[in-house]
Design a protein around this motif. Structure first.
Motif, PDB file in Angstrom:
ATOM      1  N   ASP A 152       0.805  -1.217   0.000  1.00 38.30           N
ATOM      2  CA  ASP A 152       0.000   0.000   0.000  1.00 38.30           C
ATOM      3  C   ASP A 152       0.839   1.268   0.000  1.00 38.30           C
ATOM      4  O   ASP A 152       0.308   2.385  -0.034  1.00 38.30           O
ATOM      5  N   LYS A 199       0.637   3.377  -4.291  1.00 35.44           N
ATOM      6  CA  LYS A 199      -0.812   3.376  -4.452  1.00 35.44           C
ATOM      7  C   LYS A 199      -1.271   2.922  -5.833  1.00 35.44           C
ATOM      8  O   LYS A 199      -2.213   2.132  -5.955  1.00 35.44           O
ATOM      9  N   ASP A 219      -5.545  -7.328  -1.750  1.00 33.06           N
ATOM     10  CA  ASP A 219      -4.415  -6.410  -1.677  1.00 33.06           C
ATOM     11  C   ASP A 219      -3.127  -7.122  -2.055  1.00 33.06           C
ATOM     12  O   ASP A 219      -3.023  -8.354  -1.927  1.00 33.06           O
TER      13      ASP A 219
END
Length: 360
Positions: free
Chosen positions: A269, A272, A285
């Motif tokens: 993360d 982005k 993710d």
């Protein structure tokens, strides 16, 4: 040409059915005990290739995938099959250190450039293999940061060290023991694939350490954490990148809470655009090694763009690579080590693995 036509799933790694002039191969576990880490890496590499193909409709690249199950015994034969496919210009992998030790001599003999996004045993770069490149820091770099996490976050100065006897697990545990010196008050080895670690748990409880470090992978790590907590151990449980996967949390259950982790990998993360594209494609993710495998694949794709369409010129291109990736500025030393080595600390909080801080 559809993107699906540019990806082949044959286990042997032959790109004949890929429909493209050139190929790179992912080499690592997609099934087996530690497959979750391999799927992370494959998905990162596949995202890079799919994005490239989306922009190069008339000159696509095939991504082969070879499921080694991260088994050193299977690795040489699988590597031979990859090497025999003359369309393959490079390998993203091998995934783990044990299979790398077994497969890399085959790739070196055939001149197949490789970039591992995950194999961290320090000795892999000491064999004179001209095709070897590693995109993340090795365990000589990670080990001192394990000690830093134990000291600065766990506030521990009495540690029990456990390993799983693998090239990766034992190698990292040995570095940690060397770095902690007299603060290691006990050590033991478990057997990968086993599920009952009562003997080791008894030794830990008797030694009364403030922290336990485990060098190994998440299947055993999860069971070990659960059994330690069940036996009354209340100190810190510290692991490294081989355990850093949501599957560890599933296996350990409540015992995973608070686990400290190191990884020479960047949190997904933190980048982005990559994280968003990954989530859009896979509905999860990015995982451990996903960003690094994405960078590795993109180095090979940049080589193809630069006209390096034979293995020798591709290897020269990779060895001299100097450019920004999503994880860091990318480049390699003369022995194939990454020039930049960010190492992060993580912790399990409320059932999620979250970054704590960058350690180095």
């Amino acid at each position: 040409m559809s993107l699906a036509a540019c990806n082949t799933t044959t286990k042997g790694g032959n790109s004949a059915d890929g429909g493209c002039d050139y190929a790179i191969t992912y080499f690592g576990a997609l099934t087996g005990d530690a497959a979750a880490l391999g799927v992370n890496a494959y998905n990162g590499a596949k995202l890079a290739v799919d994005q490239y193909n989306d922009k190069h409709k008339d000159a696509c690249v095939t991504l082969n995938k070879v499921d080694s199950q991260s088994d050193p015994n299977q690795a040489p034969a699988l590597a031979t099959k990859v090497a025999q496919d003359k369309n393959v210009l490079g390998v993203v992998g091998p995934l783990f250190s044990g299979e790398s030790k077994a497969a890399d001599p085959v790739f070196n003999s055939a001149g197949v450039p490789l970039i591992s996004a995950s194999a961290t045993n320090p000795h892999l770069s000491e064999n004179g293999w001209k095709v070897f490149h590693r995109l993340l820091g090795n365990d000589d770099a990670q080990g001192p940061d394990v000690s830093k996490l134990i000291h600065d976050v766990a506030k521990a100065h009495k540690t029990f060290v456990i390993d799983d006897a693998s090239e990766y697990g034992k190698g990292l545990a040995d570095v940690v023991k060397k770095d902690l010196k007299s603060e290691v008050i006990g050590s033991d080895t478990i057997t990968a694939g086993k599920t009952d670690f009562a003997g080791t748990v008894t030794k830990v409880v008797a030694a009364k350490p403030e922290a336990v470090f485990f060098g190994g992978y998440y299947p055993e790590g999860g069971l070990l954490a659960k059994q330690l907590r069940a036996a009354g151990y209340t100190g810190s449980f510290v692991v490294a990148d081989g355990v850093k996967d949501p599957e560890y949390v599933k296996i350990a259950g409540d015992a995973a809470e608070g686990t400290l982790m190191t990884c020479p990998c960047v949190p997904g993360d933190q980048v982005k655009a990559f994280a968003d594209a990954y989530k859009a494609k896979y509905d999860v993710d990015p995982g451990t090694y996903s960003p690094e495998a994405y960078d590795a694949a993109n180095i090979f794709l940049a080589g193809i763009d630069a006209g390096k369409t034979d293995r020798a010129s591709m290897n020269t291109f990779v060895s001299a690579y100097d450019g920004d990736g999503i994880t860091k500025h990318l480049g390699f030393t003369k022995t194939g080590e990454s020039k930049e080595i960010p190492i992060w600390g993580y912790q399990v909080k409320d059932g999620q693995i979250i970054p704590v801080k960058q350690l180095s």
